[in-house]
Design a protein around this motif. Structure first.
Motif, PDB file in Angstrom:
ATOM      1  N   SER A  55       0.841  -1.195   0.000  1.00  9.76           N
ATOM      2  CA  SER A  55       0.000   0.000   0.000  1.00  9.76           C
ATOM      3  C   SER A  55       0.877   1.246   0.000  1.00  9.76           C
ATOM      4  CB  SER A  55      -0.918  -0.008   1.227  1.00  9.76           C
ATOM      5  OG  SER A  55      -1.869  -1.044   1.109  1.00  9.76           O
ATOM      6  N   GLY A  56       0.247   2.403  -0.204  1.00 12.54           N
ATOM      7  CA  GLY A  56       0.986   3.653  -0.240  1.00 12.54           C
ATOM      8  C   GLY A  56       1.176   4.187  -1.649  1.00 12.54           C
ATOM      9  N   HIS A  57       0.685   3.416  -2.644  1.00 12.36           N
ATOM     10  CA  HIS A  57       0.815   3.852  -4.040  1.00 12.36           C
ATOM     11  C   HIS A  57      -0.548   4.196  -4.646  1.00 12.36           C
ATOM     12  CE1 HIS A  57       4.852   2.439  -3.585  1.00 12.36           C
ATOM     13  NE2 HIS A  57       4.459   1.186  -3.404  1.00 12.36           N
ATOM     14  N   GLU A  58      -1.536   4.424  -3.827  1.00 13.32           N
ATOM     15  CA  GLU A  58      -2.900   4.640  -4.290  1.00 13.32           C
ATOM     16  C   GLU A  58      -2.963   5.808  -5.287  1.00 13.32           C
ATOM     17  OE1 GLU A  58      -1.969   4.251  -1.118  1.00 13.32           O
ATOM     18  OE2 GLU A  58      -2.724   2.216  -0.944  1.00 13.32           O
ATOM     19  N   LEU A  67     -14.929  -2.603 -14.334  1.00 11.93           N
ATOM     20  CA  LEU A  67     -15.118  -2.973 -15.736  1.00 11.93           C
ATOM     21  C   LEU A  67     -13.948  -2.481 -16.590  1.00 11.93           C
ATOM     22  CD1 LEU A  67     -18.325  -2.904 -17.817  1.00 11.93           C
ATOM     23  CD2 LEU A  67     -16.317  -1.678 -18.674  1.00 11.93           C
ATOM     24  N   GLY A  68     -13.393  -3.390 -17.373  1.00 13.56           N
ATOM     25  CA  GLY A  68     -12.350  -3.011 -18.327  1.00 13.56           C
ATOM     26  C   GLY A  68     -10.961  -2.913 -17.745  1.00 13.56           C
ATOM     27  N   MET A  69     -10.800  -3.298 -16.470  1.00 15.81           N
ATOM     28  CA  MET A  69      -9.452  -3.213 -15.901  1.00 15.81           C
ATOM     29  C   MET A  69      -9.256  -4.406 -14.963  1.00 15.81           C
ATOM     30  SD  MET A  69      -7.716   0.510 -15.202  1.00 15.81           S
ATOM     31  CE  MET A  69      -5.942   0.666 -14.961  1.00 15.81           C
ATOM     32  N   LEU A  70      -8.984  -4.215 -13.688  1.00 13.23           N
ATOM     33  CA  LEU A  70      -8.705  -5.352 -12.806  1.00 13.23           C
ATOM     34  C   LEU A  70      -9.981  -5.986 -12.254  1.00 13.23           C
ATOM     35  CD1 LEU A  70      -5.769  -3.941 -10.617  1.00 13.23           C
ATOM     36  CD2 LEU A  70      -5.605  -5.386 -12.660  1.00 13.23           C
ATOM     37  N   ASP A  71      -9.881  -7.295 -11.952  1.00 17.50           N
ATOM     38  CA  ASP A  71     -10.957  -7.978 -11.229  1.00 17.50           C
ATOM     39  C   ASP A  71     -10.687  -8.008  -9.739  1.00 17.50           C
ATOM     40  OD1 ASP A  71     -12.826  -9.336 -13.368  1.00 17.50           O
ATOM     41  OD2 ASP A  71     -10.774  -9.406 -14.104  1.00 17.50           O
ATOM     42  N   ALA A  72      -9.415  -7.941  -9.349  1.00 21.72           N
ATOM     43  CA  ALA A  72      -9.087  -7.907  -7.918  1.00 21.72           C
ATOM     44  C   ALA A  72      -7.778  -7.173  -7.693  1.00 21.72           C
ATOM     45  CB  ALA A  72      -8.975  -9.323  -7.348  1.00 21.72           C
ATOM     46  N   ALA A  73      -7.698  -6.520  -6.531  1.00 25.14           N
ATOM     47  CA  ALA A  73      -6.464  -5.876  -6.080  1.00 25.14           C
ATOM     48  C   ALA A  73      -6.185  -6.378  -4.673  1.00 25.14           C
ATOM     49  CB  ALA A  73      -6.612  -4.360  -6.080  1.00 25.14           C
ATOM     50  N   VAL A  74      -4.922  -6.684  -4.418  1.00 17.84           N
ATOM     51  CA  VAL A  74      -4.540  -7.210  -3.106  1.00 17.84           C
ATOM     52  C   VAL A  74      -3.551  -6.240  -2.460  1.00 17.84           C
ATOM     53  CG1 VAL A  74      -3.761  -9.248  -1.862  1.00 17.84           C
ATOM     54  CG2 VAL A  74      -4.718  -9.495  -4.166  1.00 17.84           C
ATOM     55  N   PRO A  75      -4.010  -5.477  -1.477  1.00 17.62           N
ATOM     56  CA  PRO A  75      -3.113  -4.507  -0.846  1.00 17.62           C
ATOM     57  C   PRO A  75      -2.305  -5.151   0.274  1.00 17.62           C
ATOM     58  CG  PRO A  75      -5.376  -4.163  -0.089  1.00 17.62           C
ATOM     59  CD  PRO A  75      -5.366  -5.402  -0.938  1.00 17.62           C
ATOM     60  N   GLY A  76      -0.999  -4.944   0.261  1.00 18.56           N
ATOM     61  CA  GLY A  76      -0.163  -5.334   1.383  1.00 18.56           C
ATOM     62  C   GLY A  76      -0.128  -4.224   2.414  1.00 18.56           C
ATOM     63  N   ALA A  77       0.655  -4.398   3.452  1.00 19.26           N
ATOM     64  CA  ALA A  77       0.903  -3.293   4.375  1.00 19.26           C
ATOM     65  C   ALA A  77       1.636  -2.196   3.602  1.00 19.26           C
ATOM     66  CB  ALA A  77       1.740  -3.791   5.549  1.00 19.26           C
ATOM     67  N   PHE A  79       4.076  -0.200   1.719  1.00 15.90           N
ATOM     68  CA  PHE A  79       5.352  -0.492   1.057  1.00 15.90           C
ATOM     69  C   PHE A  79       5.812  -1.935   1.329  1.00 15.90           C
ATOM     70  CE2 PHE A  79       7.105   4.169   0.656  1.00 15.90           C
ATOM     71  CZ  PHE A  79       5.973   4.503  -0.049  1.00 15.90           C
ATOM     72  N   THR A  80       4.871  -2.849   1.532  1.00 12.83           N
ATOM     73  CA  THR A  80       5.191  -4.233   1.867  1.00 12.83           C
ATOM     74  C   THR A  80       4.337  -5.156   1.010  1.00 12.83           C
ATOM     75  OG1 THR A  80       5.612  -3.550   4.148  1.00 12.83           O
ATOM     76  CG2 THR A  80       5.278  -5.908   3.759  1.00 12.83           C
ATOM     77  N   SER A  81       4.960  -6.142   0.383  1.00 12.02           N
ATOM     78  CA  SER A  81       4.224  -7.051  -0.506  1.00 12.02           C
ATOM     79  C   SER A  81       3.072  -7.741   0.216  1.00 12.02           C
ATOM     80  CB  SER A  81       5.175  -8.139  -1.018  1.00 12.02           C
ATOM     81  OG  SER A  81       6.253  -7.556  -1.696  1.00 12.02           O
ATOM     82  N   PRO A  82       1.968  -7.961  -0.488  1.00  9.95           N
ATOM     83  CA  PRO A  82       0.903  -8.792   0.083  1.00  9.95           C
ATOM     84  C   PRO A  82       1.386 -10.241   0.133  1.00  9.95           C
ATOM     85  CG  PRO A  82       0.414  -8.251  -2.209  1.00  9.95           C
ATOM     86  CD  PRO A  82       1.682  -7.528  -1.865  1.00  9.95           C
ATOM     87  N   THR A  83       0.804 -11.038   0.998  1.00  6.00           N
ATOM     88  CA  THR A  83       1.261 -12.415   1.187  1.00  6.00           C
ATOM     89  C   THR A  83       0.448 -13.367   0.307  1.00  6.00           C
ATOM     90  OG1 THR A  83      -0.202 -12.554   3.075  1.00  6.00           O
ATOM     91  CG2 THR A  83       2.093 -12.007   3.511  1.00  6.00           C
ATOM     92  N   PRO A  84       1.013 -14.543   0.047  1.00  2.00           N
ATOM     93  CA  PRO A  84       0.314 -15.523  -0.805  1.00  2.00           C
ATOM     94  C   PRO A  84      -1.067 -15.879  -0.256  1.00  2.00           C
ATOM     95  CG  PRO A  84       2.593 -16.197  -0.466  1.00  2.00           C
ATOM     96  CD  PRO A  84       2.367 -15.021   0.431  1.00  2.00           C
ATOM     97  N   ASP A  85      -1.229 -15.855   1.068  1.00  4.01           N
ATOM     98  CA  ASP A  85      -2.540 -16.233   1.604  1.00  4.01           C
ATOM     99  C   ASP A  85      -3.581 -15.133   1.439  1.00  4.01           C
ATOM    100  OD1 ASP A  85      -1.190 -14.741   3.443  1.00  4.01           O
ATOM    101  OD2 ASP A  85      -1.848 -15.874   5.185  1.00  4.01           O
TER     102      ASP A  85
END
Lengths: 331, 331
Positions: A55-58, A67-77, A79-85
């Motif tokens: 997160s932090g890049h909103e 419609l016409g772009m993403l179906d899902a977004a996964v925000p991490g903490a 500046f931290t990657s989201p986890t596989p789970d």
């Protein structure tokens, strides 16, 4: 540190909750784990598109769900990657029976976690392909990654691949378009000031009153060089020329020009940068066929901007123009 | 002062030039005097809408020129009213034979200059009506004006009156809708930091490391009080409660909730504010029927936000929903 937050540990949850309430017509927020899906997901018969990152890049990435772009977004903490789970359930949630494309910015954590999530989804019978975005020409390796970083060019990949999925392309087709965009987009940014990650509480780096950082990353990681403050036209040239050179742009070509604010820069300044970047492209005989100016891929409240150029062809132009209906991009 | 500009004296001209190049499908920039008109203006048979004001509040107003909103925007110098000799030509340029509505934020200079321009246009045979926006509940009088200031509520007036003009209402009808919106919209803002006007070169006021200004104006003019930094929920309550009280909002009513960034605040923080403002409205039995979150009426790179609430009725809701196609607002 002065920020409109309640608690550094809750800022992502509260912000995404607010986002879901404000845009309930476009998205649904799922919690435990936290991710954002397009309203009505999964869309049967459509390839699903999933992106995510710290997160932090909103508005990246949740602002591009719809419609016409993403179906899902996964925000991490922050500046931290989201986890596989988190990534794996989001992937399963948007599979409409034709597989899912992961759009991943090239940071080591993101790459590893999306890879693991893809394996988990695969074990559930969902085919996943991955496209890596590494558009930043500033440095080869950096604090967060081996190879080039993924920055504002990500928006172009998400928009154009999203349009290909929306028109019904299969997974291989959507992935091929995404790869073509990723191969033809380049960016470079500048920071006038640092930003402060809430849980850190202090600025991520120091710049003196008359210093700027050319080639900054979207986490404030070092760029090419620190130079004294200069007029906007000069700075813009230091960003645009490496981008054009790296793309090998020549006369007669058509491009999309995106001037992206890092979060704390007035719109008026972004248009001053746009003006000069466009002059430089036109001086090379390049036609700026499409434009976008604003805060699209940010670094919290950092002051600065980046210049992104995408080489267009007839198909990517028409996919760029296709309808999009998200919180941060719509036409 | 570090800004992406070339020369404080040229920043408005260069920025508006860049804006015109980036959005040539929507607008045309005229120079000597400088103003921005909707592409294809004047639209015959449609009431023209003109707004304007000091620059530094982008995307207000040029970002709202286009189908379903403004016909012209007249930018002044930074934080400085445009002059009648810019406003009058813009007014004449968008007259499609049914008169022109001026939408004016309540600042002394703007009011006087638009008044003079209206007289000049009248002398040329163009009927002009004026609606004054004074939605800021923070203070009664301030540095720049007698009476309440016009702030982010201006966007709602421009959008809804623009839709009324687009559907073919006559000048009296468009003015009546605009007045109704202006009478039912209230705002209040907070600053966490000051901004720097380019030609001044130093911040417009000083806040210590743990102070914020509640009730700030969009030029950094003083608000109600300086208080220590507090959690976002608490600050949001200090903005939202006066707005709800002043509107006399009661259970069962429907509103538009706009959380506006002042220019230097991350989107994630705006959604934290939105979340709390919405809770407060709902606790009063008010339904948030429409929402908008982002940088819409800014103060250069100021950090902070404002909360705007518009009481909706069936007609203003449907005019809000009507198509709009501008650089900064489109659906």
């Amino acid at each position: 540190m002065k920020k409109l937050i309640n608690d550094p540990a809750r800022v992502v949850d509260e912000s995404v909750e607010g986002f879901g309430l404000a845009h309930a017509d476009l998205v649904t927020v799922r919690t435990d784990p936290l991710y954002v899906v397009r309203a009505g997901a999964p869309i049967q018969g459509k390839v699903g598109l999933v992106s995510g990152g710290g997160s932090g890049h909103e508005p990246l990435h949740a602002g591009y769900v719809g419609l016409g772009m993403l179906d899902a977004a996964v925000p991490g903490a922050m500046f931290t990657s989201p986890t596989p789970d988190s990534i794996a359930p989001a992937t399963l949630a948007v599979d409409g029976g034709r597989g899912v494309l992961h759009i991943v910015k090239n940071y080591t954590g993101d790459v590893l976690n999306f890879e693991t999530a893809a394996e988990l989804a695969d074990a559930e019978g969902v085919e996943v392909r991955t496209v890596l975005v590494n558009d930043d020409v500033a440095v080869e390796d950096s604090l967060y990654t081996a190879g080039r970083r993924g920055v504002a060019g990500t928006l172009a990949v998400e928009k154009i691949a999203g349009a290909a999925a929306e028109r019904g392309d299969d997974l291989a087709g959507v992935a091929a378009v995404a790869e073509r965009v990723a191969a033809n987009v380049r960016s470079m940014g500048v920071a006038l000031s640092a930003c402060t990650v809430p849980h850190a509480g202090t600025p991520s780096f120091d710049l003196t009153e008359d210093e700027i950082e050319i080639g900054i990353g979207i986490h404030g990681e070092p760029g090419r060089r620190r130079v004294p403050m200069a007029p906007a036209d000069e700075i813009t040239e230091q960003l645009t020329t490496p981008v054009m050179d790296d793309l090998g742009l020549g006369g007669g070509e058509q491009v999309l020009l995106l001037v992206n604010g890092m979060g704390g820069t007035p719109a008026s300044e972004l248009y001053v940068v746009y003006r000069r970047a466009r002059q430089l492209l036109e001086a090379r005989g390049v036609t700026v066929a499409r434009s976008l100016v604003g805060n699209y891929v940010t670094s919290l409240e950092m002051q600065g901007a980046s210049v992104t150029v995408l080489r267009l062809d007839a198909e990517t132009t028409s996919l760029w123009d296709a309808p999009v209906r998200t919180a941060a991009l719509r036409w």
